[in-house]
Design an enzyme around this catalytic site. Structure first.
Site, PDB file in Angstrom:
ATOM      1  N   HIS A 191       0.811  -1.215   0.000  1.00 26.87           N
ATOM      2  CA  HIS A 191       0.000   0.000   0.000  1.00 26.87           C
ATOM      3  C   HIS A 191       0.848   1.270   0.000  1.00 26.87           C
ATOM      4  CE1 HIS A 191      -3.504  -2.400   2.074  1.00 26.87           C
ATOM      5  NE2 HIS A 191      -3.346  -2.709   0.807  1.00 26.87           N
TER       6      HIS A 191
HETATM    7  C1  FAD Z   1       0.359  -7.628  -4.691  1.00 24.20           C
HETATM    8  C2  FAD Z   1      -0.557  -6.485  -4.366  1.00 24.20           C
HETATM    9  C3  FAD Z   1      -1.740  -6.727  -3.671  1.00 24.20           C
HETATM   10  C4  FAD Z   1      -2.602  -5.668  -3.366  1.00 24.20           C
HETATM   11  N1  FAD Z   1      -3.827  -5.942  -2.818  1.00 24.20           N
HETATM   12  C5  FAD Z   1      -4.737  -4.936  -2.738  1.00 24.20           C
HETATM   13  C6  FAD Z   1      -6.102  -5.207  -2.434  1.00 24.20           C
HETATM   14  O1  FAD Z   1      -6.523  -6.359  -2.304  1.00 24.20           O
HETATM   15  N2  FAD Z   1      -6.949  -4.150  -2.346  1.00 24.20           N
HETATM   16  C7  FAD Z   1      -6.555  -2.859  -2.534  1.00 24.20           C
HETATM   17  O2  FAD Z   1      -7.367  -1.939  -2.387  1.00 24.20           O
HETATM   18  N3  FAD Z   1      -5.276  -2.577  -2.842  1.00 24.20           N
HETATM   19  C8  FAD Z   1      -4.381  -3.583  -3.005  1.00 24.20           C
HETATM   20  N4  FAD Z   1      -3.122  -3.297  -3.427  1.00 24.20           N
HETATM   21  C9  FAD Z   1      -2.749  -1.890  -3.641  1.00 24.20           C
HETATM   22  C10 FAD Z   1      -3.344  -1.263  -4.915  1.00 24.20           C
HETATM   23  O3  FAD Z   1      -3.413  -2.210  -5.961  1.00 24.20           O
HETATM   24  C11 FAD Z   1      -2.501  -0.037  -5.287  1.00 24.20           C
HETATM   25  O4  FAD Z   1      -2.637   0.920  -4.259  1.00 24.20           O
HETATM   26  C12 FAD Z   1      -2.904   0.600  -6.607  1.00 24.20           C
HETATM   27  O5  FAD Z   1      -2.819  -0.331  -7.663  1.00 24.20           O
HETATM   28  C13 FAD Z   1      -2.013   1.799  -6.914  1.00 24.20           C
HETATM   29  O6  FAD Z   1      -2.379   2.324  -8.171  1.00 24.20           O
HETATM   30  P1  FAD Z   1      -1.421   3.314  -8.971  1.00 24.20           P
HETATM   31  O7  FAD Z   1      -2.152   3.678 -10.206  1.00 24.20           O
HETATM   32  O8  FAD Z   1      -0.958   4.377  -8.064  1.00 24.20           O
HETATM   33  O9  FAD Z   1      -0.119   2.456  -9.329  1.00 24.20           O
HETATM   34  P2  FAD Z   1       0.002   1.095 -10.142  1.00 24.20           P
HETATM   35  O10 FAD Z   1      -1.313   0.420 -10.209  1.00 24.20           O
HETATM   36  O11 FAD Z   1       1.159   0.375  -9.563  1.00 24.20           O
HETATM   37  O12 FAD Z   1       0.322   1.572 -11.630  1.00 24.20           O
HETATM   38  C14 FAD Z   1       1.531   2.111 -12.053  1.00 24.20           C
HETATM   39  C15 FAD Z   1       1.758   1.608 -13.472  1.00 24.20           C
HETATM   40  O13 FAD Z   1       2.742   2.401 -14.087  1.00 24.20           O
HETATM   41  C16 FAD Z   1       3.624   1.584 -14.798  1.00 24.20           C
HETATM   42  N5  FAD Z   1       4.888   2.310 -14.874  1.00 24.20           N
HETATM   43  C17 FAD Z   1       5.757   2.593 -13.864  1.00 24.20           C
HETATM   44  N6  FAD Z   1       6.770   3.345 -14.317  1.00 24.20           N
HETATM   45  C18 FAD Z   1       6.538   3.544 -15.631  1.00 24.20           C
HETATM   46  C19 FAD Z   1       7.233   4.257 -16.643  1.00 24.20           C
HETATM   47  N7  FAD Z   1       8.372   4.928 -16.378  1.00 24.20           N
HETATM   48  N8  FAD Z   1       6.724   4.243 -17.911  1.00 24.20           N
HETATM   49  C20 FAD Z   1       5.573   3.567 -18.205  1.00 24.20           C
HETATM   50  N9  FAD Z   1       4.886   2.872 -17.271  1.00 24.20           N
HETATM   51  C21 FAD Z   1       5.352   2.882 -15.998  1.00 24.20           C
HETATM   52  C22 FAD Z   1       3.706   0.320 -13.999  1.00 24.20           C
HETATM   53  O14 FAD Z   1       4.159  -0.760 -14.780  1.00 24.20           O
HETATM   54  C23 FAD Z   1       2.266   0.181 -13.512  1.00 24.20           C
HETATM   55  O15 FAD Z   1       1.481  -0.592 -14.392  1.00 24.20           O
HETATM   56  C24 FAD Z   1      -2.243  -4.338  -3.734  1.00 24.20           C
HETATM   57  C25 FAD Z   1      -1.063  -4.095  -4.434  1.00 24.20           C
HETATM   58  C26 FAD Z   1      -0.224  -5.154  -4.773  1.00 24.20           C
HETATM   59  C27 FAD Z   1       1.037  -4.857  -5.536  1.00 24.20           C
END
Ligand code: FAD
Length: 537
Positions: A472
């Site tokens: 998280h």
């Molecule tokens: C294993 C796991 C289990 C979890 N379980 C839960 C759950 O059950 N319930 C819940 O609410 N939350 C859960 N979470 C947390 C939740 O999924 C995250 O808080 C959420 O996905 C964050 O979203 P985000 O868009 O900030 O980042 P992310 O979803 O991580 O997206 C970032 C994206 O950017 C891409 N990226 C990074 N750098 C670059 C770059 N330079 N160029 C192009 N692309 C790039 C990455 O590949 C990724 O796809 C979990 C997370 C994980 C990893």
């Protein structure tokens, strides 16, 4: 070079209005909302690949995810307050991001979480009253499972878990996202028709025919290009292609690379703490000290107990039973494959006088679900506990100027001793729940930490050996007033001091909410879309 870029922007067919740097939870939401107007050209860049593999869609595929499929393969730096242990730190690298690999638990937190963003962090416009419409809008977009059960079908041990809570004075709660958060119950899950409903499935898939939206997979953004104080585009590298390419953004670049990836990308672009950038050989474009600081995460402890019989999904570890599980899923969309394995859990108090629950439980219907957790001889059950409002603050830094290098991830868990004490109190509560009479029929004995471990010092030793991230991370590009050294974006999510550049993902949250972070991230992206499209004053 800047002249070349300007000419390129004017002439190039590949110029876009909006460029979104990361197709994760937030990026997919924004790609949908911003491309709703057919006259606007949107480019979504994702470093990872497609989510075609079945593991990304089967709810139980989650169990494979923490072990590296569709992830960057990162680790923390040695954790000073956990006896220098290095923890595996799974972050998604696939379209849909975390929502494609997570445990599908949908929790919103409590109103006080968001009200504190305004009161204590100056994130005006982000109070609970102001963000609630975005949670609701997202719920209309995704169709969640009925709150009383996931599609796996309830196991008797889940009901006994609720009764055990009641024996300790913890009530049953039918809806953690309703009036009260406290209690034990079934989680709402981001699933639809017994399949994971990631933001890729819910927001991107239905609009795949939009001609004004381009999605490039396997394409890493190397840096945001800034000219005369304005972001004009990005430099990208396609997997297998030798030379980087510049792509122009006519209106804005929106950074959605996650709580690790977003500060990493800004710093690679020369936007961040000048001293640190200089130390790794990155030319400073814009000194912004807050980038990469303020890292917060939930640290997870757990109890593993051995069952008296085949009461959990561990029983499907045998080949013939696994085959039966596959058949059950194909025929009836039921059984262990349709389960996220974490269907139940809840919230309770380590401190009695606190504003809302400060401990979260996840009941894992097996004993080998998490990476690094040893499997047991007989079926087992896992009860995870996490302290929800840590005061420790960590950081993300660059290891080198090379965009391919992993970042230095330092959550600095338990830098504040209070976080450690309350987390250990949560672990004691988890043990107590599993020891209640209602669970006697199902639970033979605690195996980890084990009956011999009782003192705070012993439980601390256990935690240092086994604690893990709850995945998280938030806060590394935090919203705040421009005058505050720790702020990175304004409440409108604009990078402070630059034009044409916003951040809109989990990294902008000033404080970690008291819950799982996927739903709050979707909320951030939904609200970001309105801010970008000028629908909010
Ligand atoms: C294993 C796991 C289990 C979890 N379980 C839960 C759950 O059950 N319930 C819940 O609410 N939350 C859960 N979470 C947390 C939740 O999924 C995250 O808080 C959420 O996905 C964050 O979203 P985000 O868009 O900030 O980042 P992310 O979803 O991580 O997206 C970032 C994206 O950017 C891409 N990226 C990074 N750098 C670059 C770059 N330079 N160029 C192009 N692309 C790039 C990455 O590949 C990724 O796809 C979990 C997370 C994980 C990893």
């Amino acid at each position: 070079m800047p002249v070349f870029f300007l000419i390129y922007c004017d002439m190039a067919e590949s110029a876009y209005d909006y460029i979104i740097t990361g197709g994760g939870t937030a990026g997919c939401v924004l790609a949908n909302r911003l491309s709703a107007d057919p006259s606007v050209k949107v480019l979504l860049l994702e470093a990872g690949g497609s989510d075609r593999h079945p593991y990304f869609h089967l709810p139980a595929g989650f169990a494979k995810m923490t072990k590296g499929i569709g992830s960057w393969g990162w680790s923390t730096v040695a954790q000073r307050h956990l006896k220098n242990r290095v923890l595996r730190y799974t972050q998604a690298k696939v379209i849909g991001g975390g929502s494609s690999i997570n445990a599908q638990i949908y929790t919103r937190g409590v109103p006080a979480d968001y009200d504190a963003w305004v009161r204590d962090a100056g994130a005006h416009g982000w109070s609970y009253r102001e963000v609630l419409p975005y949670f609701k809008r997202a719920e209309n977009n995704e169709r969640y499972a009925n709150e009383y059960h996931g599609y796996g079908g309830p196991l008797p041990i889940c009901e006994a878990f609720f009764q055990a809570g009641q024996e300790l004075g913890i009530p049953f709660n039918p809806d953690f996202n309703g009036a009260h958060q406290e209690g034990l119950g079934y989680y709402q899950l981001t699933q639809s028709n017994a399949r994971r409903s990631s933001t890729s499935a819910a927001y991107l898939h239905p609009i795949r025919d939009r001609r004004n939206l381009t999605v490039r997979l396997g394409t890493q953004t190397l840096r945001v290009v800034v000219e005369n104080g304005r972001a004009t585009g990005v430099e990208v590298a396609r997997a297998g292609s030798a030379s980087p390419q510049f792509v122009c953004a006519g209106r804005e670049v929106i950074v959605t690379s996650g709580a690790m990836g977003s500060p990493k990308l800004l710093m690679q672009s020369g936007i961040g703490p000048a001293g640190h950038l200089g130390s790794v050989g990155v030319k400073v474009v814009h000194d912004l000290p807050g980038v990469g600081g303020n890292l917060q995460d939930h640290l997870d402890l757990f109890v593993i107990a051995e069952c008296t019989g085949d009461h959990t999904y561990d029983r499907y570890n045998h080949v013939h039973r696994a085959a039966w599980a596959g058949l059950q899923y194909l025929l009836w969309k039921k059984g262990p494959v349709a389960s996220s394995l974490f269907e139940t859990g809840g919230f309770w108090y380590a401190q009695k006088d606190t504003r809302s629950p400060d401990i979260q439980f996840h009941l894992g219907l097996g004993s080998g679900i998490e990476a690094g957790v040893a499997k047991m001889k007989h079926t087992g059950v896992t009860l995870n506990s996490a302290y929800l409002r840590p005061r420790s603050r960590g950081s993300v830094r660059l290891a080198s100027a090379d965009p391919a290098a992993a970042p230095l991830i330092d959550p600095d868990y338990w830098a504040e001793p209070r976080d450690r004490d309350l987390a250990i109190e949560g672990l004691r509560m988890a043990r107590e729940i599993l020891r209640q009479p209602a669970l006697k029929r199902f639970v033979l004995a605690e195996r980890l930490p084990g009956d011999a471990m009782n003192t705070d010092a012993e439980l601390f030793d256990f935690a240092c050996a086994h604690a893990k991230t709850d995945h998280h991370p938030v806060g590394t590009c935090r919203i705040g007033p421009p005058g505050d050294m720790t702020s990175v974006v304004t409440p409108e999510l604009r990078v402070i001091g630059l034009e044409g550049l916003r951040v809109a993902d989990a990294s902008v949250m000033p404080f970690i909410p008291s819950c799982n972070t996927n739903a709050p991230t979707i909320m951030v992206a939904e609200k970001a879309a309105d801010l970008i499209l000028g629908r909010l004053a």
